[in-house]
Structure formats: structure tokens, C-alpha cells
Design a protein around this motif. Structure first.
Motif, PDB file in Angstrom:
ATOM      1  N   VAL A  30       0.314   8.400  14.912  1.00 25.93           N
ATOM      2  CA  VAL A  30       1.467   7.626  15.378  1.00 25.93           C
ATOM      3  C   VAL A  30       1.023   6.175  15.459  1.00 25.93           C
ATOM      4  O   VAL A  30       0.092   5.846  16.213  1.00 25.93           O
ATOM      5  CB  VAL A  30       1.957   8.117  16.752  1.00 25.93           C
ATOM      6  N   SER A  31       1.674   5.305  14.690  1.00 25.92           N
ATOM      7  CA  SER A  31       1.266   3.903  14.663  1.00 25.92           C
ATOM      8  C   SER A  31       2.186   3.041  15.507  1.00 25.92           C
ATOM      9  O   SER A  31       3.389   2.952  15.244  1.00 25.92           O
ATOM     10  CB  SER A  31       1.250   3.369  13.231  1.00 25.92           C
ATOM     11  N   ASN A  32       1.598   2.415  16.512  1.00 25.20           N
ATOM     12  CA  ASN A  32       2.281   1.390  17.295  1.00 25.20           C
ATOM     13  C   ASN A  32       1.843   0.004  16.818  1.00 25.20           C
ATOM     14  O   ASN A  32       2.207  -1.000  17.412  1.00 25.20           O
ATOM     15  CB  ASN A  32       1.949   1.569  18.784  1.00 25.20           C
ATOM     16  N   ALA A  33       1.084  -0.023  15.716  1.00 31.03           N
ATOM     17  CA  ALA A  33       0.782  -1.302  15.084  1.00 31.03           C
ATOM     18  C   ALA A  33       2.065  -1.847  14.472  1.00 31.03           C
ATOM     19  O   ALA A  33       3.036  -1.117  14.258  1.00 31.03           O
ATOM     20  CB  ALA A  33      -0.292  -1.117  14.016  1.00 31.03           C
ATOM     21  N   ASP A  34       2.087  -3.130  14.195  1.00 34.92           N
ATOM     22  CA  ASP A  34       3.230  -3.741  13.534  1.00 34.92           C
ATOM     23  C   ASP A  34       3.592  -2.924  12.298  1.00 34.92           C
ATOM     24  O   ASP A  34       2.715  -2.509  11.530  1.00 34.92           O
ATOM     25  CB  ASP A  34       2.862  -5.166  13.153  1.00 34.92           C
ATOM     26  N   THR A  91       1.142  -1.855   9.321  1.00 38.86           N
ATOM     27  CA  THR A  91       0.811  -0.444   9.097  1.00 38.86           C
ATOM     28  C   THR A  91       0.835  -0.122   7.612  1.00 38.86           C
ATOM     29  O   THR A  91      -0.109   0.466   7.067  1.00 38.86           O
ATOM     30  CB  THR A  91       1.801   0.462   9.858  1.00 38.86           C
ATOM     31  N   TYR A  92       1.912  -0.515   6.949  1.00 40.50           N
ATOM     32  CA  TYR A  92       2.072  -0.146   5.547  1.00 40.50           C
ATOM     33  C   TYR A  92       1.355  -1.086   4.580  1.00 40.50           C
ATOM     34  O   TYR A  92       0.952  -0.672   3.489  1.00 40.50           O
ATOM     35  CB  TYR A  92       3.549  -0.088   5.194  1.00 40.50           C
ATOM     36  N   LEU A  93       1.186  -2.346   4.948  1.00 41.32           N
ATOM     37  CA  LEU A  93       0.564  -3.300   4.037  1.00 41.32           C
ATOM     38  C   LEU A  93      -0.947  -3.356   4.174  1.00 41.32           C
ATOM     39  O   LEU A  93      -1.641  -3.730   3.226  1.00 41.32           O
ATOM     40  CB  LEU A  93       1.144  -4.701   4.270  1.00 41.32           C
ATOM     41  N   LYS A  94      -1.488  -2.970   5.340  1.00 40.57           N
ATOM     42  CA  LYS A  94      -2.935  -3.080   5.565  1.00 40.57           C
ATOM     43  C   LYS A  94      -3.620  -1.756   5.896  1.00 40.57           C
ATOM     44  O   LYS A  94      -4.739  -1.506   5.451  1.00 40.57           O
ATOM     45  CB  LYS A  94      -3.209  -4.090   6.686  1.00 40.57           C
ATOM     46  N   LEU A  95      -2.973  -0.932   6.705  1.00 39.20           N
ATOM     47  CA  LEU A  95      -3.651   0.277   7.182  1.00 39.20           C
ATOM     48  C   LEU A  95      -3.504   1.458   6.236  1.00 39.20           C
ATOM     49  O   LEU A  95      -4.321   2.379   6.265  1.00 39.20           O
ATOM     50  CB  LEU A  95      -3.128   0.663   8.573  1.00 39.20           C
ATOM     51  N   VAL A  96      -2.470   1.453   5.414  1.00 34.04           N
ATOM     52  CA  VAL A  96      -2.217   2.571   4.498  1.00 34.04           C
ATOM     53  C   VAL A  96      -2.418   2.099   3.062  1.00 34.04           C
ATOM     54  O   VAL A  96      -1.655   1.268   2.562  1.00 34.04           O
ATOM     55  CB  VAL A  96      -0.787   3.120   4.668  1.00 34.04           C
ATOM     56  N   GLU A  97      -3.431   2.619   2.392  1.00 31.26           N
ATOM     57  CA  GLU A  97      -3.694   2.217   1.007  1.00 31.26           C
ATOM     58  C   GLU A  97      -2.687   2.838   0.041  1.00 31.26           C
ATOM     59  O   GLU A  97      -2.470   2.315  -1.056  1.00 31.26           O
ATOM     60  CB  GLU A  97      -5.116   2.628   0.605  1.00 31.26           C
TER      61      GLU A  97
END
Length: 498
Positions: free
Chosen positions: A272-276, A280-286
Motif C-alpha cells: 500500500v503506497s502512501n507515497a505521492d 509511486t508510478y514514475l520512480k518506485l515502480v519500474e
């Protein structure tokens, strides 16, 4: 069945609420926070003997917080004392008009009539017109997920009937004509990162949320509320990892399989991502699809903020100032366009002045004051010479405070601290250094906003300002409620298939 493990990224109110809810549901939750203390935007800054609220200063719809404690048989009022704020706000314009606003129309109406008599009936008509927006947008749909286009199609006729396609400014303008009064009843979208000239009329409901459930301030500051939620999570058996940034969300076979946090691989059954949301999609998920990346980079984002925190060596506050003060500049519509569209720092400005000691004398060391001044500014999709411009802006802000409210204000300052778009980008990890993620326009709301459940990675869920229903404490608490509902349903489905 073995106990399922869930990782929550970020300990803002959305992340804390999601972690509490899921831990109470029987999952083993690990909550990772990159900063050394919990809270995210609601963290506390400690400067010398002073403690400053880092972000939110308004609690509305407190029943959403009460729900979190009730999940475990506890009570919010045993952990945190919420103090009523009255007036909710005191509003000023550049021409000398003032409005002291609270939840009692009988208090507000005579002031409206004194400023512009025809707007008295208009104000009452506005309240009646906004009631269905509250009912549909908050009470009925606030905790409902919008995961399919059919979810949006189902409610579209009702939204059209309520004129949700109009802006808040146009909606209010149907009922209220005086320029200052229009400002007083259209500024609320700015509290959730919205442009009042573009934000959907549905957000006119914020006025009624405050009127129905009040405006509150936690004794001891927002840190007392953050600490209470963190303690509740720990009491349930949740594990909070502070100073531990998440570098990447692991994906295996199209499913979230855990995270890499501070260089260590942490397996999980769901994330569960509470990051921006954009981060989340541009940096944390390749594995984010190119079309999603393009969509996110082309979306409309909220403004950022410049906030100056001042510790003052005085026990006196001018009588003119309340707890929450909003001072409008000489321009309204054009200034908003400068911030959101032209992305420049103009010579004029509007500001929010937070003086918590009006409600909670313990907000500062004895005999002193701790307050902050907030000015909306463009986000980092601009070409501003930030250090120079912000220094000049602070001087203009201080000059206004001294000229209009607090003679000699500068001489009382003994500590100061500043946050700006680079703080939001670097410390909080928000895309473009925004204060509130995506703008709450109609075409960026509900189904059009990043979903609470990722449509292309199974087991990945979103909470916080950038997902449905949006920013603000009520919005992010509702996002956690939605995520809990979806996660539990999905995990039960996984068990059935097993």
C-alpha cells in the motif's frame, strides 16, 4: 492460512490510517517512513524550544479519526483532545473588509448582509445548493472505490444534475455577487491543492463539511494526533520503521511482491503506497506502462507552498488575529492564474496566518508564540529563481503583517524556519514539489484520478492525496478506508483460490 504480510509506504495520515485498519484486520503490517519521525506532511518541526506543525492545521470530520480507534475498542478522546476552533477562519481583503466565519449561519449572515445586503439571501441559497453536493460527494461516494469506468458512468447523471462540471468559483457566483464574499466562499479548494477557477463544484461541499462537523485543533499540535495513531498502530502489533526509505516496489509475475527498503528486500503479499501517486508510478515502480507515465507527466498538478515558521519572544497576539487567518491580496482570479497557469511569483499575494495559541496556549513555550505564514506558490514546473524570489516574498509578507496586524513583528522573531517546493520534492518526495499532488479537477477526480487499486499491478494499492477521493485529512482518511475494503476483498479471493 499463514498470516499475510502487508507493507505500507509512508506514514502520512493516509498511510497511518491504512496501517491501523489493516493491522486491526489481522494482517502483519510493516510501515516504512523515510523521515526520522512519522507524519509525512503532518510532521513536526523542532527548532530550539519551539515545535511547529509542519503541514495540516485543520481537523474536520473527526468521526473518521474516531473510527480508527473504535476498530480496536478504544476512544479517540482518551488519546487526543480535540479543541473546537471558533471562529473557523477570519478573512480579510485588501480593501478593509473582514468576515469572521464559523458553522453558525446566524453568526455569518449578519456579516454578509452588512457587506452586501443582496448576498444574504444568496448565502442561504448557496448553503441549500451545496447540501446535495455534500450528500452525494462525501456521504455517499467518499468511501466508495472508483475502479472501473462503469463506476463513473453510474454516478455521472447525478453529478451532471448537481452541476459538478462547473467550477467552484462559477457555482458560488450563481448565488453570491460581492467580490470579497465570493473569495470567502470559494477559497476552500486551495486547502486541497485546487484552483477555485477549475476545481469541480463538488468541492463546494467542504464548506458544509466544516459547518456540520466543525473545525478542530488537537491540543499539543498535530504531532499529538500523529503520535496517537502511531501508538495505536504499535499497540495492535504493527511495526513502524522510521528513517527507512523505500527505494523500489518489487513486482513478480505482474504482482507486487514487496519492497526494497534501505537496500534490503522486504517480501510482502501486498503493498500500500502512501507515497505521492506520481512518484509511486514514475520512480518506485519500474513496470509502469509508458502510457501511464505519459498520462501522469501531462496531468495538472497542484500548486506548491512557501511556509515561514516564526518563534516569537512575546506573549501577546494582536486582537485582530484569530487562530486561522486568511488575507486576500488585491487580485484574486489573476493571482490564481499566476500561480497555477503562468507559474510566476507575482508582486502581490494572498496568505494564511496560523496562530494556534488562540485555541491552544501550549502551542508555544511559556510567554512566547509559535506560528506560521503560508503563501501558495507555483510548483517546480516553473523557471523561477527560487532563493531570490522567496527572500523577496518573505520581506513583502513581513511588511504586510507589520503594516496591517502586528507592528514591530520582526523584532520579536527569535527562531525561523522555511519550507518551499524543494522541501516537498526532496523531503516528502512529491512530483514537481507539489503541496497536494494532482489538482482536484473534475477530469482528475473519482475514476479519472489514480485508482486506489493499481489497474496493472496486482496487489498494489494507493492511499493519500494523489488518489481517490483526494487531499485533505478527510480525503486521505477515506482513501485508507477504501483501500482496506479492497485489500480485504482481494486477500479473501486469494485464499479462496488457494
Amino acid at each position: 492460512m499463514r498470516q499475510k504480510r502487508i507493507v505500507v509506504i509512508g506514514s502520512g495520515f493516509g498511510g497511518l490510517a491504512a496501517a491501523v485498519r489493516l493491522q486491526a484486520r489481522g494482517f502483519q503490517v510493516d510501515l516504512f517512513e523515510r523521515l526520522p519521525e512519522p507524519g509525512g506532511r503532518a510532521r513536526t518541526f523542532h527548532v530550539g524550544d519551539y515545535a511547529f506543525d509542519g503541514g495540516p492545521t485543520v481537523v474536520t470530520a473527526p468521526f473518521l479519526l474516531e473510527e480508527l480507534f473504535q476498530l480496536t475498542g478504544k476512544r479517540l478522546d482518551r488519546a487526543v483532545e480535540l479543541l473546537p476552533v471558533d471562529p473557523f477562519y477570519k478573512l480579510f481583503d485588501a480593501r478593509g473588509n473582514t468576515l469572521s466565519y464559523n458553522g453558525d449561519p446566524a453568526h455569518v449572515l449578519p456579516q454578509v448582509e452588512a457587506i452586501h445586503p443582496p448576498d444574504a439571501d444568496g448565502y442561504l441559497a448557496f448553503l441549500r445548493a451545496a447540501e446535495p453536493l455534500l450528500q452525494k460527494g462525501f456521504i455517499e461516494l467518499g468511501a466508495e472505490p472508483f475502479l472501473r469506468l462503469s463506476d463513473m458512468a453510474r454516478v455521472a447523471p447525478d453529478l451532471a444534475k448537481l452541476r459538478a462540471y462547473e467550477s467552484v468559483y462559477r457555482f458560488v457566483g450563481r448565488y453570491i455577487q460581492h467580490p470579497f464574499l465570493r473569495q470567502c466562499f470559494t477559497f476552500h479548494p486551495l486547502f486541497i491543492g485546487g484552483n477555485p477557477l477549475k476545481a469541480s463544484a463538488i468541492y463546494a461541499m467542504i464548506h458544509l463539511i466544516e459547518q456540520r462537523w466543525g473545525v478542530w485543533y488537537p491540543r499539543g499540535g498535530m504531532r499529538s494526533l500523529v503520535d496517537a495513531l502511531a501508538a495505536l498502530f504499535g499497540d495492535l502489533g504493527g511495526r513502524l520503521h522510521l528513517g527507512t526509505p523505500v527505494d523500489r516496489i518489487l513486482v513478480s509475475g505482474g504482482r507486487a511482491a514487496g519492497v526494497v527498503a534501505a537496500g534490503e528486500r522486504i517480501p510482502a503479499d501486498a503493498v500500500v503506497s502512501n507515497a505521492d501517486a506520481a512518484t509511486t508510478y514514475l520512480k518506485l515502480v519500474e513496470q509502469t506502462p509508458p502510457r501511464v507515465r505519459r498520462h501522469l507527466t501531462r496531468s495538472h498538478y497542484s500548486m506548491s507552498l512557501a511556509v515561514w515558521y516564526y518563534g516569537l519572544a512575546t506573549d501577546q497576539v494582536p486582537d485582530a488575529l484569530a487562530h486561522h487567518n486568511i488575507v486576500f491580496g488585491p487580485r484574486y482570479e489573476d493571482l490564481i492564474r499566476d500561480i497555477f497557469e503562468r507559474k510566476v511569483i507575482a508582486d502581490d499575494f494572498s496568505l494564511y496566518l496560523h496562530v494556534p495559541s488562540r485555541t491552544d496556549p501550549s502551542a508555544a513555550p511559556p510567554g512566547k508564540q509559535a506560528l506560521y505564514v503560508l503563501v501558495p506558490v507555483p510548483n517546480l514546473a516553473s523557471t523561477i529563481s527560487w532563493d531570490d524570489e522567496l527572500q523577496r516574498l518573505e520581506e513583502r509578507v513581513l511588511s504586510l503583517i507589520e503594516a496591517r496586524f502586528w507592528p514591530g513583528f520582526r523584532r520579536f522573531i527569535e527562531v525561523r524556519h522555511r519550507i518551499d517546493p524543494f522541501y516537498f520534492a526532496h523531503d516528502l518526495g512529491t512530483y514537481l514539489g507539489t503541496g497536494f499532488s494532482l489538482e482536484p479537477r473534475l477530469m482528475q477526480s473519482a475514476w479519472f484520478r489514480p485508482h486506489n487499486k493499481s489497474p496493472f499491478i496486482r496487489g498494489l494499492y494507493l492511499v493519500g492525496a494523489g488518489t481517490h477521493p483526494g487531499a485533505g485529512i478527510p480525503g486521505v482518511l477515506l482513501s485508507a478506508k477504501i483501500a482496506e475494503k479492497i485489500v480485504v476483498r482481494d486477500m479473501e479471493e486469494v485464499d479462496r483460490r488457494a
